[in-house]
Every structure is written in C-alpha cells, then in structure tokens.
Write a protein that holds these residues in place. Structure first.
Motif, PDB file in Angstrom:
ATOM      1  N   HIS A   1     -24.909 -10.553  -1.063  1.00  8.49           N
ATOM      2  CA  HIS A   1     -25.513 -11.830  -1.870  1.00  8.49           C
ATOM      3  C   HIS A   1     -23.891 -12.892  -2.752  1.00  8.49           C
ATOM      4  CE1 HIS A   1     -26.445  -8.655  -3.963  1.00  8.49           C
ATOM      5  NE2 HIS A   1     -26.241  -9.352  -5.228  1.00  8.49           N
TER       6      HIS A   1
ATOM      7  N   HIS B   1     -20.851  -9.981  -2.854  1.00 11.10           N
ATOM      8  CA  HIS B   1     -20.943  -8.394  -3.600  1.00 11.10           C
ATOM      9  C   HIS B   1     -22.186  -7.880  -2.760  1.00 11.10           C
ATOM     10  CE1 HIS B   1     -23.169 -10.175  -6.598  1.00 11.10           C
ATOM     11  NE2 HIS B   1     -24.017  -8.857  -6.587  1.00 11.10           N
TER      12      HIS B   1
ATOM     13  N   ASP C   1     -25.436  -4.429  -3.859  1.00 16.04           N
ATOM     14  CA  ASP C   1     -25.688  -3.742  -4.890  1.00 16.04           C
ATOM     15  C   ASP C   1     -26.277  -2.368  -3.979  1.00 16.04           C
ATOM     16  OD1 ASP C   1     -24.622  -5.685  -6.988  1.00 16.04           O
ATOM     17  OD2 ASP C   1     -26.558  -6.842  -6.242  1.00 16.04           O
TER      18      ASP C   1
HETATM   19 FE   FE2 Z   1     -25.857  -8.848  -6.815  1.00 18.88          FE
END
Ligand code: FE2
Length: 304
Positions: free
Chosen positions: A231, A158, A160
C-alpha cells in the motif's frame, strides 16, 4: 478488482469483549468474510480521546526510546526507499509541534510500553479476538504504533508483516492498497526479499498502478490491512493522527521461515518451490530455518 471501496457504517452491535470499555464497532459478517483476505472498514471511538491530542503525543515522544521513533520528510515519491528517506532536521517533539507546516511523517513505535496506550490496545484486541481466533488462531505479540503526518504527506509504497487495523483518529487519508495474493503484484521474489532481508522497500510497477482498492479514511473510521498487502498512503489536507493496532499469529512465523529459506535457496542460483505447494516441504523449510536461527543465536551469545 473494484477501483473504489466505500461502505456505509457497520450497523451490527459491538461484539462483547473482556475489557471495561469497548472502542470498536464492526459488522461481524463483514469481518469474518474479509479478514486476512481483503481490506474492510470498521468504526472506532478515539476521535476525541485525550491520549491522541498533540501535547500528550509530545509527552509520549519524550518518554519513548529514541530508536522507537521514526520521522522523515513527508514530501516523497510513491517509490521512495525508506532506508534513504531524507530527515526533516527537527527533533521528534519539534516535528509534532510543527506538524502543521513541517511537511513530515512521524511514527511512534511500540507505544504499548506506556500503560495508558497499552490499555487501549488491549481493549481493542479483546474486542476482535473472538473473530480473529476463528480464522488465524493464536493472537500474540500485540504492538501499537501512532502515525502523525503533515497535510499532503505521502507514505511510500511498502508492505507490513503483521495483522493490522489502522484507526484514523484525526484528519483523513486515502489508502491505495494492492492485493497481496496476486503474484503479478507481489511475486515470490518480493516475499523472499521482504522476509529474507527485512527491507520494506518495494517498487510499484507502472502496469500495476491501477490494480488497487482505494479507501478513504476519515476520523472515526478504521481499516484492516491484510498481511503483506502492499500500500501507499496519501494524507488529506489536514494534520493526520492514526493509531495502528497490530498482532501476529503462529502461521506468520511459519510463513517467514519458509520465505527466508527460499531466499537462501535463490541466493545459490536455484529456483525454490513456492510456499503453499507442498505442506510437508514447507514444514521442513520452516524447521530448518528455525534450527539455523537457533544456532546463529548461540554463536552470537558465545561472541558476547
Ligand atoms: Fe504500512
């Protein structure tokens, strides 16, 4: 891209902050060279801190708003969709109590709502602010998260939206991080989907699996995650506790606005000009998105 990233402990003195206690140590030149561009390690002094002991974390979980706790089974494939992640059948408190054997992954969000954790967050941000302001001015919206994970758990692939430093307090984990500037890894469409739908789900393509930095984190080390660098994380053989300190800057609002605009354009079958090609065009897209969101907000208020 180098396959592994292992560095010796930073040797330079702590950069003076404005808080009473300084918890972070980092190499100033390393920080300025890599911040927002590539992962780099720092050190912290939270390993034995009482705020990260499991009984105190259970107390914190009890005090947090339910919607600020996310917890799931931790035995997951790398490409698991977060929206479809199986629950573990336990309460957050029971999850923490049984974290050793319940194969789970739990995150306590916005822990700065507790004044004791807020003080830690502020202290850390005060220490890095003199450097981040040089590169991404306007530090705002500080938030902190605590991740508690069972031995061997996997956090799926995912990315961020915030500037982030992950401080490994207890146990170890291996972070597999991918270069968010490489459009063969994170495409324009990926970014449009991420900002347009706010879905964190991403698929790691087979051909990209080895284009990564591999960073081993153990207690006392911290890692910088540049914004939207994908990551996935493999937990070590012990219980892991990590403290994530995050913040935003105004340039990230602009970035979100442009990609949201482009996501809308793509919905109508057109191919938008990628962000970064023309600053005037990007400015127009950002302002248009802001105006659209303001009008949407007004309609929502009128409906209440
Ligand atoms: Fe993360």
């Amino acid at each position: 891209m180098s396959a592994t990233l292992e560095r010796s402990a930073p040797q330079s003195p702590i950069v003076p902050g404005t808080s009473n206690r300084e918890f972070l140590t980092y190499d100033r030149a390393d920080f300025l060279k890599n911040y927002s561009q590539r992962p780099f390690l720092i050190q912290h002094a939270f390993s034995d801190h009482p705020l990260f002991q499991l009984p105190r974390l259970m107390e914190l979980a009890r005090s947090l708003n339910e919607k600020h706790i996310e917890y799931n089974g931790g035995d997951l494939p790398v490409n698991q969709d977060p929206a479809l992640t199986p629950r573990n059948g336990l309460s957050p408190e029971a999850t923490i109590q049984r974290i050793e054997e319940c194969q789970s992954w739990l995150v306590l969000k916005y822990v700065e709502n507790d004044p004791e954790y807020r003080a830690l967050l502020d202290s850390c941000l005060n220490q890095i602010r003199p450097l981040t302001e040089q590169l991404t001015p306007g530090m705002m919206k500080p938030h902190a998260f605590i991740f508690i994970t069972s031995p061997g758990s996997v956090t799926p692939y995912h990315m961020d939206p915030e500037h982030n430093f992950l401080l490994q307090v207890r146990g170890s984990k291996t972070v597999h991080m991918f270069d968010g500037r490489d459009r063969s890894i994170v495409s324009e469409r990926d970014l449009e989907q991420f900002y347009g739908t706010r879905s964190r789900h991403m698929i790691l393509a087979d051909e990209n699996r080895d284009k990564k930095w591999v960073i081993h984190l153990e207690s006392g080390k911290g890692l910088h995650f540049p914004v939207t660098y994908p990551h996935w994380v493999q937990n070590g053989l012990e219980v892991s506790v990590s403290f994530s300190i995050t913040f935003r800057t105004p340039d990230l609002d602009q970035r979100r606005g442009v990609y949201s605009f482009n996501a809308g354009v793509r919905k109508y079958g057109m191919t938008p000009v990628p962000r970064g090609v023309c600053s005037i065009r990007d400015g127009f897209k950002y302002q248009t998105t802001r105006l659209y969101q303001k009008i949407q907000g007004l309609f929502k208020q009128a409906d209440k």
